[in-house]
Design an enzyme around this catalytic site. Structure first.
Site: not given
Ligand code: NAD
Ligand code: LMR
Length: 332
Positions: A160, A188
């Protein structure tokens, strides 16, 4: 003399962020181009084959800094001896699920991974939670890993922060590296408060306040804020997937600055355990402006908060208090 390798855990490593993140770590983007690493990658059994594919690609890429890869679905094996843990794995919200259902799944994941980290990670392991709800997942991890110092448990709001830098740089047509000291306060989520009141831009005539250069308080107090707050949703709408390369890059920025330090006169935003600074309730994981030195973050103190900002700091704190209560209700 060559440095000893640092062990870096990435959970959810077979997912989209994991796929973008592990090569960055193996190239030295996170810990420095002179720092060898051993990657520990964890995912769940249905993703085991894909995880093995990622391991094969890491071998094929022949990264000179990469001294080993552990790819596993066993949380104890994954956590053993790790110095840095980037928690990306989590349960996504699916159609028809209530907020409480998603929270409940993630609370139980972060509770059990907290115990594994507490028992098996290296002393002084630094933890970054990326998976949403990031602040509250980090809080649960802290609660269930009481022997890990609260100073070592953080969540990602650097994405962010970087988004806010990007918006100002586009608006002023200046280099993003010349903009600094924006702040992301709070959660977030779309309640976060991107604050430019202390942000500056490097110009040939010295550092100038962002407000003085933008000359449009209406834009800064409305559209700029909502654009940053809603950027994650805008990416999902455009890509049909949530942000991955920017999340991975920002996770590297977060850990790099934490471990190697922030530049003089510059702060960054990190979700950290609130000590009550700026009248934010103690006991939440809340995003603050921080500086880092010698592997430790410190909340920047003494910044003026006007009435407009105060309301926004409180609003996002209220949302985090509600999330905390919801998370606790899932534990009982
Ligand atoms: P994704 O679904 O592509 O990948 C998530 C992975 O986690 C999958 O491979 C899944 O099998 C695995 N997983 C599920 N449960 C698990 C467990 N208990 N132990 C280990 N692995 C497990 O998702 P993504 O796009 O890579 O996003 C991951 C996370 O990050 C999401 O929660 C998303 O919302 C979050 N995110 C946060 C931010 C931030 O700025 N904080 C930004 C973008 C995404
Ligand atoms: C982001 O900020 O891009 C993500 O946290 C959005 C989401 O819900 O995975």
């Amino acid at each position: 003399m060559a440095k000893e390798p640092v062990r870096v855990l990435v959970t959810g490593a077979a997912g989209q962020i994991g796929y973008a993140l592990v090569p960055m770590i193996a190239r030295g983007v996170m810990l420095g181009t002179d720092q060898p690493v051993i990657l520990h990658m964890l995912d769940i059994p249905p993703a085991a084959e894909a995880l093995n594919g990622v391991k094969m690609e890491l071998v094929d890429a022949a990264f000179p800094l990469l001294k080993g890869v552990v790819a596993t679905t066993d949380v104890v094996e994954a956590c053993t001896g790790v110095n840095v843990a980037v928690m990306v794995g989590g349960f996504p919200r699916k159609e028809g699920m209530e907020r409480k259902d998603v929270m409940s799944k993630n609370v139980s994941i972060y509770k059990s991974q907290a115990s594994a980290l507490e028992k098996h990670a290296a002393a002084n392991c630094k933890v970054l939670v990326v998976a949403n709800p990031a602040n509250t997942n980090a809080l649960i991890l802290k609660e269930f890993a009481p022997s890990i110092s609260e100073k070592n448990i953080t969540c990602l709001t650097r994405l962010d922060h970087n988004r806010a830098l990007g918006q100002i740089s586009e608006r002023l047509s200046v280099q993003v590296s010349d903009v600094k000291n924006v702040i992301i306060w709070g959660n977030h989520s779309s309640s976060q408060y991107p604050d430019v009141n202390h942000a500056t831009v490097k110009t040939p005539a010295g550092e100038k306040p962002v407000r003085e250069l933008v000359k449009d308080d209406e834009w800064l107090n409305a559209e700029f804020i909502t654009t940053v707050q809603q950027r994650g949703a805008a990416i999902i709408k455009a890509r049909k997937l949530s942000s991955a390369l920017s999340a991975a890059s920002s996770a590297c920025d977060h850990i790099r600055d934490w471990v190697l330090g922030t530049p003089e006169g510059t702060w960054v935003s990190m979700g950290v355990y609130s000590d009550g600074s700026y009248n934010v309730p103690a006991g939440l994981i809340y995003s603050f402006p921080v500086t880092c030195q010698n592997g430790e973050w410190k909340i920047v103190q003494g910044l003026s908060i006007d009435e407009f900002s105060r309301k926004k700091l409180d609003l996002t704190a209220d949302e985090l208090s509600e999330e905390k209560a919801l998370a606790y209700s899932c534990l009982s």
